[in-house]
Design an enzyme around this catalytic site. Structure first.
Site, PDB file in Angstrom:
ATOM      1  N   ASP A 141     -15.599   4.368 -16.178  1.00 37.41           N
ATOM      2  CA  ASP A 141     -13.729   5.161 -16.066  1.00 37.41           C
ATOM      3  C   ASP A 141     -13.639   5.259 -17.741  1.00 37.41           C
ATOM      4  OD1 ASP A 141     -11.753   4.629 -15.163  1.00 37.41           O
ATOM      5  OD2 ASP A 141     -11.170   3.017 -16.121  1.00 37.41           O
ATOM      6  N   CYS A 195     -12.769  -3.874   6.734  1.00 34.34           N
ATOM      7  CA  CYS A 195     -11.253  -3.993   7.121  1.00 34.34           C
ATOM      8  C   CYS A 195     -11.192  -5.192   8.318  1.00 34.34           C
ATOM      9  CB  CYS A 195     -10.698  -3.428   6.136  1.00 34.34           C
ATOM     10  SG  CYS A 195     -11.224  -3.769   4.956  1.00 34.34           S
ATOM     11  N   CYS A 198      -6.774  -5.603   9.732  1.00 33.79           N
ATOM     12  CA  CYS A 198      -6.039  -6.857   8.463  1.00 33.79           C
ATOM     13  C   CYS A 198      -5.118  -4.964   7.416  1.00 33.79           C
ATOM     14  CB  CYS A 198      -7.205  -6.895   7.059  1.00 33.79           C
ATOM     15  SG  CYS A 198      -6.523  -8.022   5.949  1.00 33.79           S
ATOM     16  N   CYS A 205       2.293  -4.933  -1.554  1.00 29.88           N
ATOM     17  CA  CYS A 205       2.104  -4.838  -2.552  1.00 29.88           C
ATOM     18  C   CYS A 205       3.405  -3.878  -3.303  1.00 29.88           C
ATOM     19  CB  CYS A 205       1.747  -2.778  -2.721  1.00 29.88           C
ATOM     20  SG  CYS A 205       2.471  -1.887  -3.308  1.00 29.88           S
TER      21      CYS A 205
END
Length: 364
Positions: A141, A195, A198, A205
């Site tokens: 990162d 996924c 879903c 959020c």
């Protein structure tokens, strides 16, 4: 007579074994050609979804072109390392108590940049011992790297609708790291996505930053606002931050696949300084010296004391009105930082002005 260097096909199983010995929980190989990822990157940047992260625009397509970032790169060794602290206070319990400060689970222990970088370099050193000097560079990162794309191509998981890497065996509570290498290693096969229909991560959020499946507007993301963004947090978004003072895990906490998440296998990510459930007023009372000392070796130290106070002020503004909360805010009403003063003023206004109403509830 010296032993012959292993062939690429012989080397990969050794790399996997060495990676496990060094504490990595998964390792895969991806080819360096990411050209098919370029259109999506271009569209994301064009929409301005990177916000103040200007370095993403400056690097542009180098993020999708490993051989431009590190000349000679033909393969990428992608690794993952679990970070969930086994003894940490339950995340949902902390989020449910507005007097506590919620810190993203990845930041409760040591700075992952240092932990992964050192172990990735150790892995590169093992490879050097086996094949001789080779062109490489390690990343955690720390540069324009499409780490989720690379992890997906390396078979470590699939990209979830929240844009994070998901694994059937480990959920998403893990870090990613890479070794760009000039070795032509056989690539792993990507895994299929699971996924389905879903949308829990999108629905939960707090700021609706996941604007569509697989599409994140960082400018609305609480992790971006509390970590990457160095200015005032948009006032209209502050109530949605709740008590989240460093990062946000909501999209991960509701993901069904995280029932399979595993605790960290190394002690580096154990909770430090009670950050898994610290009181907002206690953290807000820290001096700059306290912050520097207690956050030594933590990823949180990177945001600096000013942003730390800014975030805590928002958390206190969202907390129930109590004498302790109001007193804590008043104590910093004349802070040397204009940024902190503005957020403290907003928080005090949420409690009925400079005085507040002890025992009352913060405005919605």
């Amino acid at each position: 007579m010296p032993a012959l260097a292993p062939t690429p096909a012989e080397l990969v199983p050794r790399i996997r074994a060495w990676a496990r010995e060094l504490g990595f929980d998964g390792v895969g190989i991806a080819a360096a050609d990411l050209s098919t990822a370029e259109p999506g990157l271009i569209a994301w940047l064009a929409a301005g979804f990177h916000g103040d992260m200007d370095y993403m625009a400056r690097h542009g397509l180098r993020r999708a072109r490993p051989a431009e970032l590190v000349p000679g790169t033909v393969s990428v060794i992608s690794v993952r390392m679990n970070y969930r602290a086994a003894g940490a206070r339950d995340a949902d319990d902390v989020l449910a108590d507005p007097s506590l400060a919620y810190v993203s689970r990845y930041a409760l222990g040591r700075d992952y940049h240092k932990v992964l970088r050192n172990r990735l370099q150790a892995l590169a050193d093992r490879i050097t011992q086996a094949v001789g000097p080779f062109g490489h560079r390690v990343f955690t990162d720390s540069a324009p790297v499409l780490e989720v794309e690379l992890a997906t191509r390396a078979g470590l998981g699939w990209r979830g609708k929240h844009t994070l890497t998901l694994s059937r065996e480990a959920g998403s509570f893990f870090f990613l790291g890479e070794i760009y290498a000039d070795l032509a290693l056989p690539a792993d096969t990507p895994v299929s996505a699971h996924c389905g229909s879903c949308t829990r991560c999108i629905d939960v959020c707090p700021t609706q930053a996941i604007v569509a499946p697989y599409r994140l507007d960082a400018r609305r993301c609480i992790s971006y606002l509390t970590i990457e963004h160095d200015g005032a947090i948009p006032e209209e978004l502050r109530p949605a931050l709740g008590n989240r003072v460093y990062g946000c895990d909501d999209c991960q906490l509701v993901c069904p696949w995280n029932r399979y998440s595993r605790p960290a296998g190394i002690p580096d990510f154990d909770v430090r300084h009670g950050l898994d459930a610290a009181a907002l007023v206690d953290l807000f009372a820290w001096t700059e010296s306290d912050f520097a000392t207690r956050m030594e070796g933590s990823a949180i130290r990177r945001i600096g004391f000013e942003r730390w106070l800014r975030n805590l002020a928002v958390g206190l503004g969202n907390a129930p009105t109590t004498p302790a909360v109001v007193a804590a805010l008043r104590a910093r009403a004349d802070d040397a930082s204009a940024l902190v003063r503005e957020h403290v003023g907003w928080a005090l206004a949420r409690h009925g002005g400079s005085g507040g109403v002890p025992g009352g509830a913060a405005a919605g």
